[in-house]
Scaffold this motif. Structure first.
Motif, short mmCIF file in Angstrom:
data_model
loop_
_atom_site.label_atom_id
_atom_site.label_comp_id
_atom_site.label_asym_id
_atom_site.label_seq_id
_atom_site.Cartn_x
_atom_site.Cartn_y
_atom_site.Cartn_z
N VAL A 136 0.84 -1.21 -0.05
CA VAL A 136 0.08 -0.06 0.04
C VAL A 136 0.94 1.17 -0.02
N LEU A 137 1.92 1.17 0.29
CA LEU A 137 3.07 2.12 0.04
C LEU A 137 3.91 2.36 -1.39
N ALA A 151 0.76 8.96 1.79
CA ALA A 151 1.82 8.58 2.60
C ALA A 151 3.17 8.83 2.38
N ILE A 152 3.40 8.63 1.23
CA ILE A 152 4.83 8.56 0.57
C ILE A 152 5.09 10.13 0.08
N PRO A 153 6.38 10.55 -0.21
CA PRO A 153 6.46 11.98 -0.88
C PRO A 153 5.61 12.07 -1.81
N SER A 154 4.65 13.30 -2.40
CA SER A 154 4.15 13.60 -3.57
C SER A 154 4.91 13.53 -4.86
N SER A 155 6.26 13.81 -4.55
CA SER A 155 7.08 13.86 -5.75
C SER A 155 7.18 12.47 -6.25
N GLU A 156 6.86 11.24 -5.65
CA GLU A 156 6.66 10.15 -6.28
C GLU A 156 5.45 9.81 -7.09
#
Length: 370
Positions: free
Chosen positions: A309-310, A327-332
């Motif tokens: 889910v990540l 939950a992860i950096p929006s840059s991804e």
């Protein structure tokens, strides 16, 4: 952030008979207990579970769904009893309003990047309030919404915002903190400005009435704003504030990111409404945590779920379907989703007061401010 009833529904996506609908499934099947609204149910049923099963051949998932958490208290009690007696838990993974309580009660296993590699992408600040026994997989925050045709240079800090409100009477409001989280975040943030750093951190994790002696200065600031608030009254609920903004009755307000982004996606909010991030301190955020029962018999499969889910694709799906923060950096995320969060710090989800402290703050506001 999802705050939304059907009767309790138990949805079997595969092999429910394997656990008899009564506990964590046997064999290579995970049972996940989920609460929320139908959009949360659909996220699991139509997106996350099919995607996970496709990516992890041989692992099946059962979802036990409780709309609005109607079964949360008995489910938490069952988990506690199973841990105490070392019996089969009622679920392997939990995504629910009981997750934090289960983590604080040490009913959930600690999680780390050694078992869940993608957890290294998540801010450690978000793991501290749950003692690293649960992990965020989506979130939302209270942000500043404003009418770009009337406000060309929005405030950037809380001090700037308070000054703007006084300089522009009648053009700002926030809902009564007892009626919605965006107003509560405004209250929480103003109180935080007048507290020492140690007390702020303690207030997010532990109930201690001693820190409340530092609230009076913030309450006086809020009371002093009342003459400048729209019609000198406080709307009921998050949505009413958004409605006032959409109708042009006000020019600026704190709003939930997921609500305003969903409204913009649906065309209910026009392009003149812009979004901005307040800092020093930022408004509070809300994180949805998932955790694993400490006595789960399927931990290896559960670790795969947490890691999945990540991943970038599920996180992008979560953003699209829930209008929430990743939950992860929006840059991804894909470029069009990065544009969605332009100007917002999706990884800055400042924790608010713990439950009883927050309740006391609302009572203090009610006695002092209106």
């Amino acid at each position: 952030m999802i705050r939304r009833t059907l009767p309790l529904a138990v949805l079997t996506l595969s092999l429910l008979a394997a656990c008899g609908g009564n506990g964590a499934a046997s064999g290579n099947t995970l049972t996940i207990y989920v609460d929320g609204d139908v959009n949360v149910r659909d996220l699991y049923q139509k997106t996350l579970i099919p995607g996970f099963e496709k990516a992890n051949a041989g692992i099946k998932v059962n979802m036990v769904f409780s709309e609005h958490g109607q079964n949360n208290t008995p489910m938490l009690n069952r988990l506690g009893a199973s841990v105490k007696t070392d019996a089969e838990p009622p679920f392997d993974i939990v995504d629910s309003g009981i997750t934090k309580n289960a983590a604080h009660g040490k009913l959930l296993d600690p999680l780390g990047a050694d078992k869940v590699p993608n957890l290294s992408k998540v801010s450690d600040q978000l793991l501290v309030p749950v003692d690293h026994r649960a992990m965020p997989y989506r979130g939302s925050a209270v942000i500043l919404a404003y009418d770009g045709t009337k406000v060309t240079s929005p405030p950037k800090t809380m001090a700037d915002l308070l000054a703007w409100i006084k300089a522009n009477p009648g053009r700002f409001t926030y809902n009564s903190p007892n009626t919605g989280g965006s107003g509560d975040a405004f209250l929480n943030t103003v109180l935080t400005m007048h507290m020492d750093a140690a007390s702020v951190q303690k207030s997010t994790q532990t109930y201690d009435t001693g820190i409340q002696t530092q609230w009076q200065a913030g309450l006086e600031v809020l009371k002093g704003l009342t003459p400048a608030v729209y019609q000198k009254v406080y709307p009921n609920g998050n949505q009413e504030v958004i409605n006032l903004l959409a109708k042009g009755e006000i020019s600026m307000a704190p709003v939930w990111s997921d609500q305003i982004l969903a409204a913009k996606d649906n065309g209910l909010i026009k392009d003149n409404i812009k979004l901005a991030q307040i800092t020093d301190p930022p408004f509070t955020g809300s994180v949805t945590y998932i955790g694993m029962a400490t006595n789960s018999k399927h931990k290896d499969a559960a670790y795969k779920w947490f890691n999945y889910v990540l991943e970038k694709e599920p996180q992008a799906d979560i953003v699209r379907k829930m209008a929430g923060y990743p939950a992860i950096p929006s840059s991804e995320l894909p470029a069009e989703l990065q544009e969605k969060f332009k100007g917002l710090q999706t990884d800055n989800l400042r924790p608010g007061f713990e439950t009883q402290t927050d309740s006391d703050a609302k009572q203090a506001w009610q006695k002092t401010v209106p």
